[in-house]
Design an enzyme around this catalytic site. Sequence first.
Site, PDB file in Angstrom:
ATOM      1  N   SER A  40       0.868  -1.188   0.000  1.00 48.65           N
ATOM      2  CA  SER A  40       0.000   0.000   0.000  1.00 48.65           C
ATOM      3  C   SER A  40       0.896   1.227   0.000  1.00 48.65           C
ATOM      4  CB  SER A  40      -0.931  -0.005   1.215  1.00 48.65           C
ATOM      5  OG  SER A  40      -0.221   0.180   2.412  1.00 48.65           O
ATOM      6  N   HIS A 150      -3.681  -5.942   2.564  1.00 50.33           N
ATOM      7  CA  HIS A 150      -2.829  -7.002   3.126  1.00 50.33           C
ATOM      8  C   HIS A 150      -3.617  -8.281   3.395  1.00 50.33           C
ATOM      9  CE1 HIS A 150       0.243  -3.807   4.679  1.00 50.33           C
ATOM     10  NE2 HIS A 150       0.281  -3.975   3.375  1.00 50.33           N
ATOM     11  N   GLU A 159      -4.504  -2.399   9.314  1.00 51.35           N
ATOM     12  CA  GLU A 159      -3.813  -3.001  10.459  1.00 51.35           C
ATOM     13  C   GLU A 159      -4.554  -2.708  11.754  1.00 51.35           C
ATOM     14  OE1 GLU A 159       0.321  -1.856  10.629  1.00 51.35           O
ATOM     15  OE2 GLU A 159       0.381  -1.687   8.447  1.00 51.35           O
ATOM     16  N   GLU A 194       1.357  -9.230   6.837  1.00 50.03           N
ATOM     17  CA  GLU A 194       2.291  -8.789   7.869  1.00 50.03           C
ATOM     18  C   GLU A 194       2.375  -9.740   9.054  1.00 50.03           C
ATOM     19  OE1 GLU A 194       1.914  -4.717   9.014  1.00 50.03           O
ATOM     20  OE2 GLU A 194       2.276  -3.999   6.981  1.00 50.03           O
ATOM     21  N   ASP A 226      -3.900   1.239  11.566  1.00 54.69           N
ATOM     22  CA  ASP A 226      -3.481   1.903  10.340  1.00 54.69           C
ATOM     23  C   ASP A 226      -4.644   1.738   9.373  1.00 54.69           C
ATOM     24  OD1 ASP A 226      -2.421   2.901   8.066  1.00 54.69           O
ATOM     25  OD2 ASP A 226      -0.793   1.434   7.864  1.00 54.69           O
ATOM     26  N   GLU A 267      -3.369   5.794  12.065  1.00 59.15           N
ATOM     27  CA  GLU A 267      -2.456   6.127  10.965  1.00 59.15           C
ATOM     28  C   GLU A 267      -3.232   6.265   9.653  1.00 59.15           C
ATOM     29  OE1 GLU A 267       0.784   3.326  10.814  1.00 59.15           O
ATOM     30  OE2 GLU A 267       1.004   3.570   8.651  1.00 59.15           O
ATOM     31  N   ASP A 294       1.627   8.446   7.108  1.00 58.67           N
ATOM     32  CA  ASP A 294       2.493   7.452   6.442  1.00 58.67           C
ATOM     33  C   ASP A 294       2.508   7.779   4.945  1.00 58.67           C
ATOM     34  OD1 ASP A 294       3.767   5.276   5.339  1.00 58.67           O
ATOM     35  OD2 ASP A 294       2.196   3.837   5.807  1.00 58.67           O
ATOM     36  N   LYS A 319       9.807   5.183   7.404  1.00 59.22           N
ATOM     37  CA  LYS A 319      10.178   3.980   6.659  1.00 59.22           C
ATOM     38  C   LYS A 319      11.345   4.344   5.746  1.00 59.22           C
ATOM     39  CE  LYS A 319       5.481   2.050   6.060  1.00 59.22           C
ATOM     40  NZ  LYS A 319       4.282   2.144   5.177  1.00 59.22           N
ATOM     41  N   HIS A 347       8.676  -1.210   9.520  1.00 58.98           N
ATOM     42  CA  HIS A 347       9.022  -2.184   8.479  1.00 58.98           C
ATOM     43  C   HIS A 347       8.108  -1.955   7.266  1.00 58.98           C
ATOM     44  CE1 HIS A 347       5.525  -5.130   9.487  1.00 58.98           C
ATOM     45  NE2 HIS A 347       5.149  -3.886   9.550  1.00 58.98           N
ATOM     46  N   LYS A 370       6.733  -0.381  14.337  1.00 55.77           N
ATOM     47  CA  LYS A 370       5.812  -1.309  13.682  1.00 55.77           C
ATOM     48  C   LYS A 370       6.657  -2.389  13.024  1.00 55.77           C
ATOM     49  CE  LYS A 370       2.931   0.479  10.759  1.00 55.77           C
ATOM     50  NZ  LYS A 370       1.719   0.769   9.973  1.00 55.77           N
TER      51      LYS A 370
HETATM   52  P1  PGA Z   1       3.008  -1.348   3.112  1.00 60.20           P
HETATM   53  O1  PGA Z   1       2.060  -1.170   4.365  1.00 60.20           O
HETATM   54  O2  PGA Z   1       4.356  -1.758   3.562  1.00 60.20           O
HETATM   55  O3  PGA Z   1       2.291  -2.411   2.301  1.00 60.20           O
HETATM   56  O4  PGA Z   1       2.998  -0.021   2.389  1.00 60.20           O
HETATM   57  C1  PGA Z   1       2.513  -0.745   5.619  1.00 60.20           C
HETATM   58  C2  PGA Z   1       1.837   0.508   6.058  1.00 60.20           C
HETATM   59  O5  PGA Z   1       0.960   1.040   5.339  1.00 60.20           O
HETATM   60  O6  PGA Z   1       2.161   1.015   7.133  1.00 60.20           O
HETATM   61 ZN    ZN Z   2       0.615   2.733   6.869  1.00 59.15          ZN
END
Ligand code: PGA
Ligand code: ZN
Length: 396
Positions: A40, A150, A159, A194, A226, A267, A294, A319, A347, A370
């Site tokens: 995503s 996911h 999430e 995840e 999230d 998030e 994010d 990230k 991650h 995370k």
């Molecule tokens: P992604 O999702 O690693 O698939 O982008 C993680 C997130 O959105 O925090």
């Molecule tokens: Zn996210």
Amino acid sequence: MIITDIKARTVPDTRGRPTIETTLTAGELSATASVPSGKSTGSHEAFELRDSDNGSVEQAIENVQFEIARELATRDFSSADELDAFLIELDGTPNKSRLGANTLLSVSIAAQRLFAQADGVPLWKAIATRAGTTPGAPRLYVNMMNGGVHADFKLPFQEYILVVEGAPSEALAVARQAFARLGETLGDVPMGDEGGYAPTLSAIEQPFELLAGLVKEFPGTSVAIDAAASELFKDGSYQLLGKSYSAEELTTIYGSIAAKYHLHSIEDPFDEESADDFTRLTEKLGGKILIVGDDLTVTNPARIADAIARKEINAVLIKPNQIGTVKEAIAAVQATYGAGWAAIASHRSGETDDTFIADFAYGVGAHGIKAGGLGQKERLEKYERLLAIEREAKTV
Ligand code: PGA
Ligand code: ZN
């Protein structure tokens, strides 16, 4: 430091997709790093270089072994920061689209490891020194249930997280019990991307009821989500379990969930281009909970500066692969801290066994990390690395 050898190769991520792993050698020292990959992904993330035919990373490997190897070999770097600055300049594009953010990050992380080795300090400590931050254990943001992209949208939000306070060793023990307890309750359900459970539930509040049960049973825990709402946004409204909601309606839903379940953080509550809706929600709930960017901020110091100016959020997900070098990921943390906001290191949904993010989270003293659910080896390795850091930190 003179880099004497560079080799890159393909390794599979947790989804079985190829990703790049690079080994740097400097005389007697050598260090390896591999990079994760998101699903995503925010549209403003730095460019992930993949071969157009089948998603392989042969071009990225070639870039490391030819151009980057050739250019690094002619120089003597005095710091990891200097090496990263050189990589950024060598790429020469605003979003790493020439050499690839994944390409550069594999070199950047391996270089950070090499310099830590050369200085004889643990990786997390080298990161803290470089960032000018006070190291410390992050809260564990443990992914309990997966939804969104996911888990084929079996749950609307991406999430459902249990935030666990305390020293990593204690927090992980609690997380293991809570994860097992949820598994007993859910019965035989698949795992999502995840490494959290991916059940099929039919009401928006149902996953929150399950998490509320865990919070009651396990003191020192709270609930976070999230929403990854860019993935829910179609034709101007948000699609949740087959129904359409406006940003205002979604704001009301967040308000009632936050109050009823004492949320710790939300998030990406809205689409990445809907900054005004972020600002409104932060105005409404930001005094009580964290509103985390994010896809909105993509670990990009310039986008974080915009978010600060417009009070869009009060916490930032970090990230490293969204921006492409450790140097810029550290700059993103510094911008976040400059606003008095919380940083949460993260991650990606496609992970490798590289545990850099654990050292990064500890080194910058992040509010949280995370690292996913406990149902996947590559996620557990990050948590285990935090335990090792907790032991190391007592001796240095
Ligand atoms: P992604 O999702 O690693 O698939 O982008 C993680 C997130 O959105 O925090
Ligand atoms: Zn996210």
